[in-house]
Design a protein around this motif. Structure first.
Motif, PDB file in Angstrom:
ATOM      1  N   LYS A 168      12.575 -80.029  24.022  1.00 35.82           N
ATOM      2  CA  LYS A 168      11.511 -79.500  24.878  1.00 35.82           C
ATOM      3  C   LYS A 168      10.295 -80.405  24.878  1.00 35.82           C
ATOM      4  CE  LYS A 168      11.450 -75.388  22.972  1.00 35.82           C
ATOM      5  NZ  LYS A 168      11.033 -73.978  22.689  1.00 35.82           N
ATOM      6  N   GLN A 169       9.974 -80.964  23.713  1.00 37.01           N
ATOM      7  CA  GLN A 169       8.814 -81.844  23.625  1.00 37.01           C
ATOM      8  C   GLN A 169       9.020 -83.120  24.440  1.00 37.01           C
ATOM      9  OE1 GLN A 169       5.916 -80.890  21.905  1.00 37.01           O
ATOM     10  NE2 GLN A 169       5.120 -82.589  23.148  1.00 37.01           N
ATOM     11  N   SER A 170      10.252 -83.625  24.444  1.00 35.39           N
ATOM     12  CA  SER A 170      10.530 -84.836  25.223  1.00 35.39           C
ATOM     13  C   SER A 170      10.326 -84.575  26.713  1.00 35.39           C
ATOM     14  CB  SER A 170      11.953 -85.340  24.958  1.00 35.39           C
ATOM     15  OG  SER A 170      12.933 -84.476  25.505  1.00 35.39           O
ATOM     16  N   ILE A 171      10.682 -83.374  27.168  1.00 36.50           N
ATOM     17  CA  ILE A 171      10.464 -83.005  28.565  1.00 36.50           C
ATOM     18  C   ILE A 171       8.967 -82.861  28.844  1.00 36.50           C
ATOM     19  CG2 ILE A 171      10.772 -81.176  30.284  1.00 36.50           C
ATOM     20  CD1 ILE A 171      13.558 -80.695  29.057  1.00 36.50           C
ATOM     21  N   SER A 172       8.275 -82.159  27.961  1.00 33.62           N
ATOM     22  CA  SER A 172       6.835 -81.957  28.128  1.00 33.62           C
ATOM     23  C   SER A 172       6.086 -83.290  28.156  1.00 33.62           C
ATOM     24  CB  SER A 172       6.307 -81.079  26.991  1.00 33.62           C
ATOM     25  OG  SER A 172       4.901 -80.918  27.083  1.00 33.62           O
ATOM     26  N   ASP A 173       6.440 -84.181  27.219  1.00 32.33           N
ATOM     27  CA  ASP A 173       5.787 -85.488  27.165  1.00 32.33           C
ATOM     28  C   ASP A 173       6.073 -86.297  28.423  1.00 32.33           C
ATOM     29  OD1 ASP A 173       4.782 -84.846  24.680  1.00 32.33           O
ATOM     30  OD2 ASP A 173       6.274 -86.006  23.564  1.00 32.33           O
ATOM     31  N   GLY A 174       7.310 -86.220  28.883  1.00 37.62           N
ATOM     32  CA  GLY A 174       7.680 -86.964  30.081  1.00 37.62           C
ATOM     33  C   GLY A 174       6.979 -86.465  31.323  1.00 37.62           C
ATOM     34  N   LEU A 175       6.792 -85.151  31.407  1.00 33.53           N
ATOM     35  CA  LEU A 175       6.116 -84.574  32.570  1.00 33.53           C
ATOM     36  C   LEU A 175       4.619 -84.895  32.589  1.00 33.53           C
ATOM     37  CD1 LEU A 175       7.785 -81.038  32.796  1.00 33.53           C
ATOM     38  CD2 LEU A 175       8.099 -82.956  34.374  1.00 33.53           C
ATOM     39  N   ALA A 219      12.794 -86.430  30.330  1.00 36.24           N
ATOM     40  CA  ALA A 219      13.402 -86.818  29.053  1.00 36.24           C
ATOM     41  C   ALA A 219      13.985 -88.228  29.123  1.00 36.24           C
ATOM     42  CB  ALA A 219      14.483 -85.814  28.657  1.00 36.24           C
ATOM     43  N   SER A 220      14.601 -88.582  30.261  1.00 36.44           N
ATOM     44  CA  SER A 220      15.187 -89.917  30.412  1.00 36.44           C
ATOM     45  C   SER A 220      14.117 -90.995  30.390  1.00 36.44           C
ATOM     46  CB  SER A 220      15.967 -90.007  31.727  1.00 36.44           C
ATOM     47  OG  SER A 220      17.151 -89.255  31.677  1.00 36.44           O
ATOM     48  N   GLU A 221      12.999 -90.710  31.047  1.00 36.82           N
ATOM     49  CA  GLU A 221      11.913 -91.685  31.073  1.00 36.82           C
ATOM     50  C   GLU A 221      11.276 -91.848  29.700  1.00 36.82           C
ATOM     51  OE1 GLU A 221      10.852 -91.021  35.808  1.00 36.82           O
ATOM     52  OE2 GLU A 221       9.575 -90.115  34.266  1.00 36.82           O
ATOM     53  N   GLN A 222      11.207 -90.761  28.949  1.00 29.31           N
ATOM     54  CA  GLN A 222      10.728 -90.862  27.568  1.00 29.31           C
ATOM     55  C   GLN A 222      11.651 -91.769  26.752  1.00 29.31           C
ATOM     56  OE1 GLN A 222       7.463 -89.989  27.831  1.00 29.31           O
ATOM     57  NE2 GLN A 222       7.761 -89.356  25.706  1.00 29.31           N
ATOM     58  N   ASN A 223      12.950 -91.597  26.949  1.00 27.22           N
ATOM     59  CA  ASN A 223      13.907 -92.446  26.238  1.00 27.22           C
ATOM     60  C   ASN A 223      13.740 -93.904  26.639  1.00 27.22           C
ATOM     61  OD1 ASN A 223      16.503 -93.018  24.740  1.00 27.22           O
ATOM     62  ND2 ASN A 223      17.102 -93.629  26.796  1.00 27.22           N
ATOM     63  N   ALA A 224      13.667 -94.157  27.943  1.00 25.71           N
ATOM     64  CA  ALA A 224      13.529 -95.530  28.428  1.00 25.71           C
ATOM     65  C   ALA A 224      12.253 -96.185  27.916  1.00 25.71           C
ATOM     66  CB  ALA A 224      13.552 -95.545  29.956  1.00 25.71           C
TER      67      ALA A 224
END
Length: 401
Positions: A168-175, A219-224
């Motif tokens: 959830k945090q990865s989504i929140s951070d990415g948004l 989430a994908s952009e956080q990973n990238a």
């Protein structure tokens, strides 16, 4: 099969097999030879071809610092390799070699030293196929998630709770992040745009697609961007599972406890692929990464909606079946194009699989075990240019332009 702890790993992107795995291998090698005053690391296969884009050299150097280290990107033709992601480590003291190891990064951040058994990690599940698991669950009148909890004990629920928090945090951070991703392709982060920009004539279906895609992009952009994510089953496919579960929790109000059950069911599906085939794009193409993630997400959704074992198997099977043959051709070896969009497309396909399973599971002709075996054979038959080398497909055509 191993614990789900070896499938769902919390760590930094952009690549589980090219960043997390080599970093872990380097850390272990350094511990074996703390007296070394120089290290030499040779990267082969996919690690050599796409290591710059994946920052493999940086991951290795970080683990071995402050000791002086040389990282070599080997050129083809390569020697006979035990795996498409192979590294050779050499340790020196006063100019003399004091130790060496060959390591394989086998996908999902998992590594194996040459000579090490494939099953050196503790095996917590006796069953190794969906057919065996289904038979056990039906005989004991339990759900797929109960099967996980019975085998792994209460601690796995606590771990999956942590996994869900990070997802959830990865989504929140990415948004909440905008700008250009590093790497030279000038790829703009789009999650924020998708989330905030309502379609001029937005139907419920359009809204669902937009929100699910915004979560997947986030989430994908956080990973990238090298952010903290959860492998599900890999870094490159990390956004499929969290995006669909986040959307359904928002829409339907599912509790975190219910989400944990869904993660358990999806994890078993991912474990079966990892055990009986591969989750490595370098070994079997993107069908092994995104295809597995799509199956995991479909199974997780079915568990969330308390569907039966037959429906879960149908959803997981149809999700994988229509990813068969999917190539891994990242432009410049970066986990950006087509990887980010591919996570979003797979997330929508997982929801489609859930819908089909609601109606058509009794018509199923192909088992999940069969499609997993087929995926592995397809990957092994695939030309190496399409298995995470950035030498063919979209990577070559786009780069040539």
């Amino acid at each position: 099969m191993e614990s789900l702890r070896y499938l769902y790993k919390i760590g930094k992107g952009p690549s589980s097999s090219h960043t997390m795995g080599p970093n872990k291998a380097a850390e272990l090698f350094k511990k074996k030879y703390p007296e070394a005053d120089f290290f030499r690391v040779i990267l082969y296969g996919s690690l050599s071809e796409t290591g710059k884009g994946h920052k493999t050299d940086e991951a290795v150097l970080q683990a071995l610092e402050p000791t002086e280290t040389e990282v070599v990107f080997a050129k083809p033709p390569y020697p006979d390799l035990p795996h498409e992601n192979t590294l050779d480590f050499f340790a020196y003291r006063n100019g003399k070699e004091i130790g060496k190891d060959r390591v394989m990064s086998i996908g999902g951040g998992n590594i194996r030293f040459e000579g090490q058994s494939e099953y050196d990690n503790p095996q917590v599940y006796k069953e190794n196929s969906f057919a065996e698991i289904s038979k056990f669950c039906l005989a004991n009148n339990i759900r797929l998630s109960d099967y996980v909890f019975e085998n792994e004990g209460e601690p796995i629920q606590e771990y999956l709770d942590e996994v869900w928090a990070v997802m959830k945090q990865s989504i929140s951070d990415g948004l909440s992040t905008s700008g250009i991703l590093a790497g030279g392709l000038n790829v703009e982060r789009k999650a924020q745009l998708l989330y905030n920009q309502r379609h001029i004539d937005e139907s419920d279906v359009t809204k669902e697609n937009r929100l699910v895609c915004s979560y997947a992009f986030a989430a994908s952009e956080q990973n990238a961007g090298g952010g903290i994510i959860v492998t599900a089953p890999t870094c490159g496919a990390c956004a499929v599972v969290p995006s669909v579960l986040k959307y359904m929790q928002d829409k339907k109000g599912f509790s975190d406890k219910q989400i944990i059950r869904a993660l358990a069911a999806g994890g078993i599906v991912g474990n079966l692929v990892k055990t009986n085939a591969s989750i490595s794009g370098a070994e079997c193409g993107c069908q092994a990464e995104i295809g597995t993630a799509c199956s995991m997400a479909a199974a997780a959704l079915c568990e969330l909606f308390e569907m039966g074992l037959g429906q879960i198997e149908y959803a997981a099977e149809v999700a994988m079946e229509h990813m068969l043959g999917l190539t891994c051709d990242p432009i410049c070896g970066l986990v950006q194009i087509p990887c980010i969009e591919r996570n979003a497309v797979a997330a929508m396909r997982a929801i489609n699989a859930l819908s089909l399973a609601n109606f058509l599971s009794n018509t199923r002709k192909i088992s999940f075990d069969t499609v997993v075996k087929t995926m592995y054979q397809t990957g092994k038959d695939m030309n190496a240019r399409y298995r995470e080398t950035a030498l063919g497909g979209l990577a070559k055509v786009a780069y040539d332009k």
